[in-house]
Design a protein around this motif. Structure first.
Motif, PDB file in Angstrom:
ATOM      1  N   ILE A  67      -3.540  24.872  -2.980  1.00 31.08           N
ATOM      2  CA  ILE A  67      -2.319  24.777  -1.976  1.00 31.08           C
ATOM      3  C   ILE A  67      -2.675  24.448  -0.614  1.00 31.08           C
ATOM      4  O   ILE A  67      -2.007  23.376  -0.029  1.00 31.08           O
ATOM      5  N   PRO A  68      -3.788  25.170   0.114  1.00 31.60           N
ATOM      6  CA  PRO A  68      -4.039  24.586   1.369  1.00 31.60           C
ATOM      7  C   PRO A  68      -4.995  23.247   1.265  1.00 31.60           C
ATOM      8  O   PRO A  68      -4.426  22.447   2.219  1.00 31.60           O
ATOM      9  N   ALA A  69      -5.441  23.048   0.376  1.00 32.00           N
ATOM     10  CA  ALA A  69      -6.298  21.600   0.475  1.00 32.00           C
ATOM     11  C   ALA A  69      -5.130  20.423   0.147  1.00 32.00           C
ATOM     12  O   ALA A  69      -5.191  19.354   0.549  1.00 32.00           O
ATOM     13  N   PHE A  70      -4.090  21.017  -0.485  1.00 34.85           N
ATOM     14  CA  PHE A  70      -2.990  19.827  -0.749  1.00 34.85           C
ATOM     15  C   PHE A  70      -2.454  19.649   0.716  1.00 34.85           C
ATOM     16  O   PHE A  70      -2.288  18.439   0.857  1.00 34.85           O
ATOM     17  N   PHE A  71      -2.283  20.367   1.605  1.00 42.07           N
ATOM     18  CA  PHE A  71      -1.634  20.094   2.876  1.00 42.07           C
ATOM     19  C   PHE A  71      -2.530  19.120   3.771  1.00 42.07           C
ATOM     20  O   PHE A  71      -2.241  18.187   4.488  1.00 42.07           O
ATOM     21  N   VAL A  72      -3.927  19.607   3.489  1.00 38.70           N
ATOM     22  CA  VAL A  72      -4.915  18.682   4.185  1.00 38.70           C
ATOM     23  C   VAL A  72      -4.939  17.299   3.618  1.00 38.70           C
ATOM     24  O   VAL A  72      -4.835  16.409   4.414  1.00 38.70           O
ATOM     25  N   ALA A  73      -4.874  17.222   2.322  1.00 38.12           N
ATOM     26  CA  ALA A  73      -4.870  15.946   1.938  1.00 38.12           C
ATOM     27  C   ALA A  73      -3.516  15.128   2.175  1.00 38.12           C
ATOM     28  O   ALA A  73      -3.748  13.887   2.560  1.00 38.12           O
ATOM     29  N   LEU A  74      -2.618  15.709   2.517  1.00 34.82           N
ATOM     30  CA  LEU A  74      -1.227  14.901   2.686  1.00 34.82           C
ATOM     31  C   LEU A  74      -1.523  14.479   4.417  1.00 34.82           C
ATOM     32  O   LEU A  74      -0.969  13.284   4.629  1.00 34.82           O
ATOM     33  N   ALA A  75      -2.227  15.358   5.087  1.00 31.29           N
ATOM     34  CA  ALA A  75      -2.484  14.790   6.462  1.00 31.29           C
ATOM     35  C   ALA A  75      -3.416  13.882   6.489  1.00 31.29           C
ATOM     36  O   ALA A  75      -3.308  12.753   7.384  1.00 31.29           O
ATOM     37  N   LEU A  76      -4.244  13.757   5.485  1.00 31.28           N
ATOM     38  CA  LEU A  76      -5.417  12.642   5.601  1.00 31.28           C
ATOM     39  C   LEU A  76      -4.736  11.363   5.116  1.00 31.28           C
ATOM     40  O   LEU A  76      -5.175  10.357   5.559  1.00 31.28           O
ATOM     41  N   ASP A  77      -3.940  11.444   4.572  1.00 30.66           N
ATOM     42  CA  ASP A  77      -3.053  10.271   3.753  1.00 30.66           C
ATOM     43  C   ASP A  77      -2.097   9.607   5.096  1.00 30.66           C
ATOM     44  O   ASP A  77      -2.237   8.506   5.127  1.00 30.66           O
ATOM     45  N   GLN A  78      -1.612  10.563   5.967  1.00 34.11           N
ATOM     46  CA  GLN A  78      -0.761  10.023   7.036  1.00 34.11           C
ATOM     47  C   GLN A  78      -1.620   9.617   8.121  1.00 34.11           C
ATOM     48  O   GLN A  78      -1.007   9.041   9.192  1.00 34.11           O
ATOM     49  N   THR A  79      -2.814   9.837   8.236  1.00 28.25           N
ATOM     50  CA  THR A  79      -3.666   9.737   9.253  1.00 28.25           C
ATOM     51  C   THR A  79      -4.709   8.681   8.981  1.00 28.25           C
ATOM     52  O   THR A  79      -4.646   7.504   9.304  1.00 28.25           O
ATOM     53  N   VAL A  80      -5.881   9.241   8.268  1.00 32.27           N
ATOM     54  CA  VAL A  80      -7.055   8.307   7.757  1.00 32.27           C
ATOM     55  C   VAL A  80      -6.455   7.094   7.102  1.00 32.27           C
ATOM     56  O   VAL A  80      -6.839   6.063   7.333  1.00 32.27           O
ATOM     57  N   ASN A  81      -5.612   7.441   6.018  1.00 36.08           N
ATOM     58  CA  ASN A  81      -5.375   6.395   5.003  1.00 36.08           C
ATOM     59  C   ASN A  81      -4.495   5.374   5.556  1.00 36.08           C
ATOM     60  O   ASN A  81      -4.761   4.109   5.423  1.00 36.08           O
ATOM     61  N   HIS A 113       0.762  -1.342   0.051  1.00 35.23           N
ATOM     62  CA  HIS A 113       0.127  -0.014   0.061  1.00 35.23           C
ATOM     63  C   HIS A 113       1.113   1.482   0.025  1.00 35.23           C
ATOM     64  O   HIS A 113       1.669   1.388   0.741  1.00 35.23           O
ATOM     65  N   LEU A 114       0.285   2.230  -0.797  1.00 39.13           N
ATOM     66  CA  LEU A 114       1.116   3.494  -0.764  1.00 39.13           C
ATOM     67  C   LEU A 114      -0.007   4.565  -0.365  1.00 39.13           C
ATOM     68  O   LEU A 114      -0.990   4.654  -0.865  1.00 39.13           O
ATOM     69  N   CYS A 115       0.564   5.262   0.833  1.00 47.59           N
ATOM     70  CA  CYS A 115      -0.592   6.126   1.463  1.00 47.59           C
ATOM     71  C   CYS A 115      -0.635   7.553   0.689  1.00 47.59           C
ATOM     72  O   CYS A 115      -0.047   8.670   1.054  1.00 47.59           O
ATOM     73  N   ASN A 116      -1.114   7.422  -0.410  1.00 46.37           N
ATOM     74  CA  ASN A 116      -1.159   8.745  -1.389  1.00 46.37           C
ATOM     75  C   ASN A 116      -2.550   8.682  -1.982  1.00 46.37           C
ATOM     76  O   ASN A 116      -2.799   9.601  -2.863  1.00 46.37           O
TER      77      ASN A 116
END
Length: 582
Positions: free
Chosen positions: A548-562, A504-507
């Motif tokens: 850009i702000p949404a990109f940081f949110v997506a990164l955070a979701l990948d490292q937590t929820v994903n 799995h890749l968290c992306n």
């Protein structure tokens, strides 16, 4: 207002401090060359003045003048970590576009007036497996004039979007201005940090930019203008010529129906209980057409229905991995390297193969990484694209086979201890035929390693067409792991190991956002898509600024929820399966 100013000022200072620490660490690692004569040839850009000579044991060294302009130096350090660059085979070649020292073996003519040609040249040399390439400061080398008109082309060559750089820069500039407006005292703190950024980066390092004291608050808006209205590089002009030459063919074929008749039975189990699963467009190249994928309720197989004809696959694959899309494809496959090591390590406990064939190898990045895990193994690659021949020339594989697996089956039979298919079967029209060939080519006791996107991953259904692994129109079949195990067993191969969470890749969140933003932003011109978007640059700037702000949110979701979902379920967006021929 005071609190708002304090918060904005704190954010500006925090961002500046983190960026200074990162770039300053890199600048301090730049090696300084010793003076001396050597066998190397010196190539310089127009206006660069070498005073003296330098010696090195490397095959090529990119020379950085101490007085390199601040903008060029910051862009360079943002793209390379000098401490890791020389020994990291995955680090892409980079250049300050001033001068290089190179052995005759790798010498080429370089356009001295186009800075992007130096980057391309160094990258070509560094791609050679056995070439030693470094970057270093050359005392006595005087930088030539820096043409800001080429800055956008340089950023694109480095794999960055100029509009995204401008958007990020505008956000930072606006934060400083807002801090000054809301509370001037706190605003002055933010302004001081913003102003001091380049000074703090280079103070006490080998680099002494000649324009370091030019006020950043004055220079930055000028950079926006120059970056947004830049020149085309020589490579981009060649690309435009290629685009013009390709346009008539695409115009003739753009409106053709490339679909076969839809089928009403599952190609895996024959069931008629089908469900519409995904409706998508080409979100990567933006070629015309709408594509659907159905799912079999009985066995879970997901496939493109109606599928593309052979001519249709040719239309959508053209200029993706080769031609117009070659540079982008190379950047993508060299970016994430952990899976290459994981695949090789999965095989290691079962066998120490002498010869390994990678089917669908592309640029052979997997073979390059796997060689680190299995240094005694000879890796060969097979692919239909021209990249496989380049991979052999660069030393990533020993032998290349350009064509279909079926074309070479007789020649390859019994020669390989391991055959691998990584993200290959989902691309082919008949994956079961490919498994037949693999089972026939493998000797008794040989191993088949397969990695595929997992259609059972729950985020795939949630994100719909924006889940990257659906990847329409290229992906034809998505096989659940149970189906693949049964198909291999029917062909005399026994599954000995599987990996799901490990593959799995968290992306998922990040890639879905990028696809969505790319869908909403205006498209760059292409021969299959005549440019009709008005105010394209303005629209692109606005979309990516908001993204850009949404990109940081997506990164955070990948490292937590994903990450949590993968750990909780033991599954992921891909799986690996290793089978042995009895």
């Amino acid at each position: 207002m005071i609190l708002t100013g304090a918060i904005l000022s704190g954010l500006v200072v925090a961002v500046v401090v983190l960026d200074v620490l990162r770039l300053r660490s890199r600048a301090s690692k730049l090696r300084v060359l010793a003076q001396g004569a050597g066998e190397h040839t010196l190539l310089t850009a127009t206006g660069v003045h070498p005073e003296g000579s330098w010696e090195t044991e490397d095959d090529l060294v990119d020379l950085v003048p101490r007085d390199l302009p601040a903008v060029a130096a910051l862009d360079l350090l943002g793209a390379v970590d000098p401490g890791k660059y020389r020994d990291d085979q995955w680090a892409r070649g980079i250049s300050a576009s001033q001068a290089v020292l190179v052995r005759e073996t790798y010498r080429e003519d370089v356009d001295p007036d186009d800075p992007t040609e130096f980057i391309a040249y160094v990258r070509r040399v560094k791609d050679h497996v056995h070439a030693k390439v470094d970057i270093a400061v050359a005392p006595g080398l005087k930088a030539g004039p820096y043409d800001l008109g080429y800055r956008a082309a340089i950023l694109r060559r480095l794999g960055k979007r100029p509009s995204l750089w401008i958007a990020g820069s505008v956000i930072g500039y606006a934060a400083v201005a807002a801090a000054l407006i809301t509370n001037w005292r706190w605003g002055l703190v933010a302004l001081a940090a913003y102003w001091a950024h380049p000074i703090l980066v280079f103070a006490g390092t080998p680099l002494k930019p000649r324009d370091l004291w030019v006020p950043r608050v004055v220079r930055t808006p000028y950079l926006w203008f120059k970056t947004s209205s830049g020149k085309k590089s020589t490579a981009e002009l060649r690309q435009a010529e290629h685009l013009a030459q390709a346009t008539p063919w695409y115009e003739q074929n753009r409106d053709r129906n490339f679909h076969e008749a839809p089928r009403d039975t599952c190609p895996s189990c024959g069931s008629t209980d089908l469900r519409r699963w995904v409706t998508a467009t080409d979100l990567v190249q933006r070629k015309p057409g709408t594509f659907t994928m159905d799912r079999c309720v009985r066995c879970g197989h997901v496939w493109q229905n109606p599928r593309l004809t052979e001519e249709g696959l040719g239309f959508y694959y053209r200029d993706f991995y080769d031609g117009l899309g070659e540079t982008s494809a190379e950047a993508v496959f060299s970016g994430k390297t952990d899976p290459y090591y994981g695949r090789a390590r999965m095989v290691e406990p079962f066998t120490k193969p002498e010869r390994w064939l990678d089917v669908g190898s592309g640029h052979a990045h997997f073979c390059l990484g796997a060689k680190e895990v299995l240094p005694q193994t000879q890796f060969d690659g097979l692919d239909q694209g021209a990249a496989i021949e380049d991979a052999a020339r660069l030393g990533r594989i020993e032998n290349s086979y350009r064509g279909s697996f079926k074309d070479f089956a007789g020649e390859l039979k019994g020669r390989y201890d391991v055959i691998s298919m990584h993200h290959y079967l989902e691309h082919v029209r008949d994956p079961w035929e490919e498994l037949d060939i693999a089972a026939d080519v493998l000797p008794n006791g040989g191993y088949l390693l397969i990695e595929l996107p997992d259609p059972e991953w729950r985020l795939g259904r949630l994100f719909g067409q924006y889940w990257m692994p659906w990847f329409q129109p290229q992906h034809q079949h998505m096989m659940p792991i149970g189906n693949l195990e049964h198909a291999l067993a029917d062909r005399g191969l026994t599954t000995v190991a599987t990996e799901r969470r490990e593959a799995h890749l968290c992306n998922d969140f990040t890639l879905a956002l990028l696809l969505w933003l790319g869908d909403k932003a205006p498209r760059t011109p292409a021969p299959w898509r005549p440019e009709k978007v008005r105010l394209r640059r303005t629209r692109s700037f606005l979309v990516w600024s908001l993204g850009i702000p949404a990109f940081f949110v997506a990164l955070a979701l990948d490292q937590t929820v994903n990450r949590f979902l993968a750990a909780r379920t033991g599954n992921g967006n891909a799986y690996r399966l290793l089978a042995r021929k009895a």
